[in-house]
Design an enzyme around this catalytic site. Structure first.
Site, PDB file in Angstrom:
ATOM      1  N   HIS A  88      -7.249   5.529  -0.063  1.00 40.38           N
ATOM      2  CA  HIS A  88      -8.223   5.350   1.006  1.00 40.38           C
ATOM      3  C   HIS A  88      -7.512   5.403   2.354  1.00 40.38           C
ATOM      4  O   HIS A  88      -6.287   5.358   2.430  1.00 40.38           O
ATOM      5  CB  HIS A  88      -8.950   4.017   0.860  1.00 40.38           C
ATOM      6  CG  HIS A  88      -8.037   2.823   0.932  1.00 40.38           C
ATOM      7  ND1 HIS A  88      -7.236   2.424  -0.125  1.00 40.38           N
ATOM      8  CD2 HIS A  88      -7.772   1.937   1.933  1.00 40.38           C
ATOM      9  CE1 HIS A  88      -6.541   1.363   0.219  1.00 40.38           C
ATOM     10  NE2 HIS A  88      -6.840   1.041   1.466  1.00 40.38           N
TER      11      HIS A  88
ATOM     12  N   ARG B 166      -1.672 -11.787   5.316  1.00 39.94           N
ATOM     13  CA  ARG B 166      -0.721 -10.720   5.107  1.00 39.94           C
ATOM     14  C   ARG B 166       0.644 -11.192   5.519  1.00 39.94           C
ATOM     15  O   ARG B 166       0.777 -12.158   6.265  1.00 39.94           O
ATOM     16  CB  ARG B 166      -1.181  -9.486   5.914  1.00 39.94           C
ATOM     17  CG  ARG B 166      -0.378  -8.230   5.694  1.00 39.94           C
ATOM     18  CD  ARG B 166      -1.067  -7.038   6.292  1.00 39.94           C
ATOM     19  NE  ARG B 166      -2.406  -6.776   5.792  1.00 39.94           N
ATOM     20  CZ  ARG B 166      -2.665  -6.099   4.683  1.00 39.94           C
ATOM     21  NH1 ARG B 166      -1.667  -5.635   3.961  1.00 39.94           N
ATOM     22  NH2 ARG B 166      -3.896  -5.902   4.330  1.00 39.94           N
TER      23      ARG B 166
ATOM     24  N   GLU C 109      -7.521 -13.293  -3.501  1.00 41.82           N
ATOM     25  CA  GLU C 109      -7.016 -12.939  -2.176  1.00 41.82           C
ATOM     26  C   GLU C 109      -7.822 -13.674  -1.117  1.00 41.82           C
ATOM     27  O   GLU C 109      -8.978 -14.025  -1.351  1.00 41.82           O
ATOM     28  CB  GLU C 109      -7.143 -11.432  -1.896  1.00 41.82           C
ATOM     29  CG  GLU C 109      -6.164 -10.555  -2.602  1.00 41.82           C
ATOM     30  CD  GLU C 109      -6.281  -9.098  -2.166  1.00 41.82           C
ATOM     31  OE1 GLU C 109      -7.131  -8.788  -1.284  1.00 41.82           O
ATOM     32  OE2 GLU C 109      -5.536  -8.265  -2.698  1.00 41.82           O
ATOM     33  N   ASN C 110      -7.219 -13.867   0.046  1.00 43.58           N
ATOM     34  CA  ASN C 110      -8.010 -14.261   1.211  1.00 43.58           C
ATOM     35  C   ASN C 110      -8.559 -13.005   1.860  1.00 43.58           C
ATOM     36  O   ASN C 110      -7.949 -11.926   1.801  1.00 43.58           O
ATOM     37  CB  ASN C 110      -7.168 -15.056   2.207  1.00 43.58           C
ATOM     38  CG  ASN C 110      -5.884 -14.353   2.602  1.00 43.58           C
ATOM     39  OD1 ASN C 110      -5.049 -14.058   1.756  1.00 43.58           O
ATOM     40  ND2 ASN C 110      -5.710 -14.103   3.886  1.00 43.58           N
TER      41      ASN C 110
ATOM     42  N   LYS D 188      -9.740  -3.920  -7.332  1.00 46.54           N
ATOM     43  CA  LYS D 188     -10.283  -5.028  -6.538  1.00 46.54           C
ATOM     44  C   LYS D 188     -11.772  -4.855  -6.261  1.00 46.54           C
ATOM     45  O   LYS D 188     -12.247  -3.743  -6.011  1.00 46.54           O
ATOM     46  CB  LYS D 188      -9.520  -5.137  -5.206  1.00 46.54           C
ATOM     47  CG  LYS D 188      -9.993  -6.276  -4.314  1.00 46.54           C
ATOM     48  CD  LYS D 188      -8.993  -6.590  -3.220  1.00 46.54           C
ATOM     49  CE  LYS D 188      -8.818  -5.495  -2.209  1.00 46.54           C
ATOM     50  NZ  LYS D 188      -7.991  -5.914  -1.054  1.00 46.54           N
TER      51      LYS D 188
ATOM     52  N   THR E 198     -11.825 -11.372  -3.618  1.00 47.51           N
ATOM     53  CA  THR E 198     -11.428 -11.845  -2.289  1.00 47.51           C
ATOM     54  C   THR E 198     -12.234 -13.067  -1.831  1.00 47.51           C
ATOM     55  O   THR E 198     -13.060 -13.594  -2.552  1.00 47.51           O
ATOM     56  CB  THR E 198     -11.598 -10.719  -1.256  1.00 47.51           C
ATOM     57  OG1 THR E 198     -12.994 -10.390  -1.156  1.00 47.51           O
ATOM     58  CG2 THR E 198     -10.843  -9.486  -1.666  1.00 47.51           C
TER      59      THR E 198
ATOM     60  N   GLU F 144      -3.088  13.870  -9.944  1.00 45.70           N
ATOM     61  CA  GLU F 144      -1.859  14.460  -9.419  1.00 45.70           C
ATOM     62  C   GLU F 144      -0.990  13.413  -8.727  1.00 45.70           C
ATOM     63  O   GLU F 144       0.231  13.397  -8.878  1.00 45.70           O
ATOM     64  CB  GLU F 144      -2.207  15.597  -8.456  1.00 45.70           C
ATOM     65  CG  GLU F 144      -2.819  16.809  -9.145  1.00 45.70           C
ATOM     66  CD  GLU F 144      -3.332  17.854  -8.159  1.00 45.70           C
ATOM     67  OE1 GLU F 144      -3.765  18.933  -8.626  1.00 45.70           O
ATOM     68  OE2 GLU F 144      -3.301  17.593  -6.932  1.00 45.70           O
TER      69      GLU F 144
ATOM     70  N   ASP G  45      -7.163  -3.945   9.769  1.00 44.27           N
ATOM     71  CA  ASP G  45      -6.349  -2.734   9.824  1.00 44.27           C
ATOM     72  C   ASP G  45      -5.631  -2.627  11.165  1.00 44.27           C
ATOM     73  O   ASP G  45      -6.262  -2.729  12.222  1.00 44.27           O
ATOM     74  CB  ASP G  45      -7.216  -1.483   9.617  1.00 44.27           C
ATOM     75  CG  ASP G  45      -7.613  -1.287   8.167  1.00 44.27           C
ATOM     76  OD1 ASP G  45      -7.232  -2.114   7.333  1.00 44.27           O
ATOM     77  OD2 ASP G  45      -8.306  -0.301   7.873  1.00 44.27           O
TER      78      ASP G  45
ATOM     79  N   GLU H 228     -11.117  -1.163  -2.237  1.00 45.41           N
ATOM     80  CA  GLU H 228     -12.040  -1.940  -3.070  1.00 45.41           C
ATOM     81  C   GLU H 228     -13.059  -1.043  -3.769  1.00 45.41           C
ATOM     82  O   GLU H 228     -13.501  -0.041  -3.213  1.00 45.41           O
ATOM     83  CB  GLU H 228     -12.769  -2.962  -2.199  1.00 45.41           C
ATOM     84  CG  GLU H 228     -11.816  -3.950  -1.543  1.00 45.41           C
ATOM     85  CD  GLU H 228     -12.414  -4.705  -0.384  1.00 45.41           C
ATOM     86  OE1 GLU H 228     -11.887  -5.784  -0.048  1.00 45.41           O
ATOM     87  OE2 GLU H 228     -13.396  -4.219   0.214  1.00 45.41           O
TER      88      GLU H 228
ATOM     89  N   ASP I  33       0.841  -1.198   0.000  1.00 46.15           N
ATOM     90  CA  ASP I  33       0.000   0.000   0.000  1.00 46.15           C
ATOM     91  C   ASP I  33       0.875   1.246   0.000  1.00 46.15           C
ATOM     92  O   ASP I  33       1.728   1.428   0.875  1.00 46.15           O
ATOM     93  CB  ASP I  33      -0.899   0.021   1.236  1.00 46.15           C
ATOM     94  CG  ASP I  33      -2.032  -0.976   1.155  1.00 46.15           C
ATOM     95  OD1 ASP I  33      -2.992  -0.704   0.415  1.00 46.15           O
ATOM     96  OD2 ASP I  33      -1.955  -2.027   1.814  1.00 46.15           O
TER      97      ASP I  33
END
Length: 538
Positions: A107, A418, A388-389, A306, A349, A161, A115, A189, A67
């Site tokens: 995001h 992850r 993805e999981n 995604k 996912t 930008e 998170d 997403e 990310d």
């Protein structure tokens, strides 16, 4: 131990059923890649990070996905970028031998499942216009500012930008970057922030519609004006008596709107849902155009986005698909058409999940069915598809589920979420890394299976224990052999290199009746490189 029983999963409602013409027949694709998603937060020990990346490469991982937090690189003020952290990051990845997949993450990090960091989008953005135009408001009046609303005119300006600056600052890494992903909404997403924990959502709740700001309502009315031209024509279509356009509002009660026999099945409901999803489609078209403009000539790599696996409430007898609809997923085929038009790769996912709660209240959850539906559509439309999981996994069954879907539904790759789950606090590999390497490694070779003396004139197949060869499920997955002039049957399939398999041959007649090969399961360990072969007699 012999395996003589098979499983089958049922497709509900509008989901595409499998048949003898569309059963999974795939394998490990020649260009299949295994990716790992990097930790969300900032790296502080670069030497330890590089050592872990090198271990990933040794275990068959192709690239690390990262990310690029907007809230970090443009935090001070508009058009003032600081790329120093990610430049060091890219150099570390390059030194490890892995490829790099950056995500332009426009995001917020924080507030979504998994998170463990907090990076809001740049605070100076909110001085450019009112929240009524820039943010989201739910049907309950809850505000969400973790991503810019797609109907704000400044959204595409700000994204361009960022894209332009990234291309300029990382043009020297064109040989390192394997793919670029665009964040298209909350959690990266393409969807609405309908099921946010920060707004009180709890699984498996429906979530809430997000079309109640002035900007959203204005955009909805404008769309209806373009469709009907006059309020009179709209009233005829909807069976209403509106006197002016300002009276037109989004649904005032989501539960009533979505229930069976509710307004969602009326002309108003259909128009609203088409606009609601259509806004996401326009947003995807806009950001993809800008990404291709700035990235194609510089990097010459695929660009992707995604879609979330909103698998709960799918089979709810009272409000079917209401969680998907609240997130903006009303017509998957049309949504994937936009991916095709925008020349984008698709990531989807929840590949680790099964359908055990498909008919269980309150979940009514069918993730496996949903993955199969999306993958089938993507394959028909010629989209590049990555998996993805959705949640952290640490059991063999989840890895087997992933392998089954990846290798039987045309996935070009899989990204494990992850990286932090693959190493302990001292940087040592965990059991998860060993499972990942065992079940989902990138390296594959062609293996030819041949069987003679088969008492059949047609319909000979292979089936086995791993995802690459159907997990003992010949009903849904077909690995078909072809009869030669000599009378034996053979087929070549790409399997994982240096891997042990158990398998059997079977016959199917014209009615689909299965006759299994008698005796113990067959065994094969594939070579580390080159080609493999197995010859047997029925």
């Amino acid at each position: 131990m012999e395996k003589l029983s098979t499983g089958v999963f049922t497709f509900m409602f509008y989901f595409v059923p499998l048949s003898s013409d569309s059963a999974g027949i795939a394998e490990v694709k020649p260009d299949y890649r295994l990716y790992v998603m990097a930790p969300l937060g900032e790296i502080t020990d670069w030497d330890a990070f590089r050592a872990e990346l090198e271990l990933l490469k040794e275990n068959g991982v192709y690239a690390i996905t990262t990310d690029i937090w907007w809230g970090l690189v443009e935090s001070e003020k508009d058009n003032q970028f600081d790329w120093s952290y990610y430049q060091k990051y890219s150099e570390t990845v390059e030194a490890s031998g892995l490829k790099w997949v950056p995500i332009l993450s426009t995001h917020q990090c924080g507030g979504n499942v998994g998170d463990d960091c907090s990076y809001p989008i740049p605070s100076w953005l909110w001085k450019k216009d009112s929240a009524e135009n820039m943010a989201f408001k739910s049907e309950s009046g809850d505000w969400n500012k973790e991503v810019l609303a797609p109907w704000w005119q400044g959204t595409s300006i700000q994204y361009e930008e960022l894209y332009r600056s990234f291309a300029k600052n990382f043009s020297d890494k064109r040989n390192l970057i394997a793919k670029i992903y665009l964040s298209a909404g909350p959690a990266g997403e393409l969807r609405y922030p309908s099921y946010q924990k920060t707004n009180g959502w709890k699984y498996p709740g429906r979530g809430e519609l997000q079309a109640y700001t002035d900007g959203a309502k204005s955009d909805f009315r404008l769309s209806m004006k373009e469709k009907y031209a006059s309020i009179t024509k709209l009233n005829v279509a909807w069976g209403k008596r509106y006197r002016n356009w300002d009276e037109i509002q989004p649904p005032n009660n989501g539960d009533e709107f979505f229930k069976v026999g509710g307004a969602i099945d009326t002309a108003f409901g259909i128009d609203f849902m088409k606009w609601y999803q259509g806004t996401l489609e326009k947003h995807l078209a806009s950001i993809s155009r800008l990404a291709h403009k700035h990235f194609d000539r510089v990097f010459k790599v695929p660009i992707g986005a995604k879609i979330s696996g909103v698998h709960w409430k799918m089979n709810d007898p009272f409000m079917p698909h209401s969680a998907e609809y609240s997130a903006g997923y009303y017509n998957y085929s049309q949504l994937l058409d936009q991916f095709k038009k925008s020349k984008l790769a698709l990531t989807f996912t929840c590949l680790e999940m099964g359908d055990s709660a498909a008919q269980t209240a309150p979940q009514y959850s069918s993730p496996k069915t949903l993955v199969a539906q999306i993958a089938t559509l993507a394959t028909k439309k010629g989209l590049s598809l990555n998996g993805e999981n959705a949640l952290a996994i640490n059991d063999v069954g989840s890895y087997d589920n992933i392998a089954e879907m990846v290798f039987n539904y045309g996935f070009d790759g899989f990204t494990f979420l992850r990286m932090s789950y693959l190493f302990d606090d001292k940087g040592n590999p965990t059991a998860e890394l060993r499972l990942l390497a065992d079940k989902l490694q990138s390296k594959s070779i062609p293996v030819t299976f041949t069987v003679d003396n088969v008492p059949a004139t047609r319909g000979v197949y292979l089936i086995g224990d791993r995802g690459e060869i159907g997990r003992w499920n010949p009903v849904d997955y077909e690995y078909k052999l072809t009869q030669s002039e000599k009378g034996n049957w053979s087929g070549t399939f790409r399997l994982a290199a240096n891997q042990s398999y158990q398998f059997k041959f079977l016959m199917k007649d014209e009615n689909g009746k299965i006759t299994w090969q008698q005796g113990a399961n067959k065994n094969l360990t594939t070579p580390m490189a080159g080609k493999g072969a197995y010859t047997s007699s029925w």
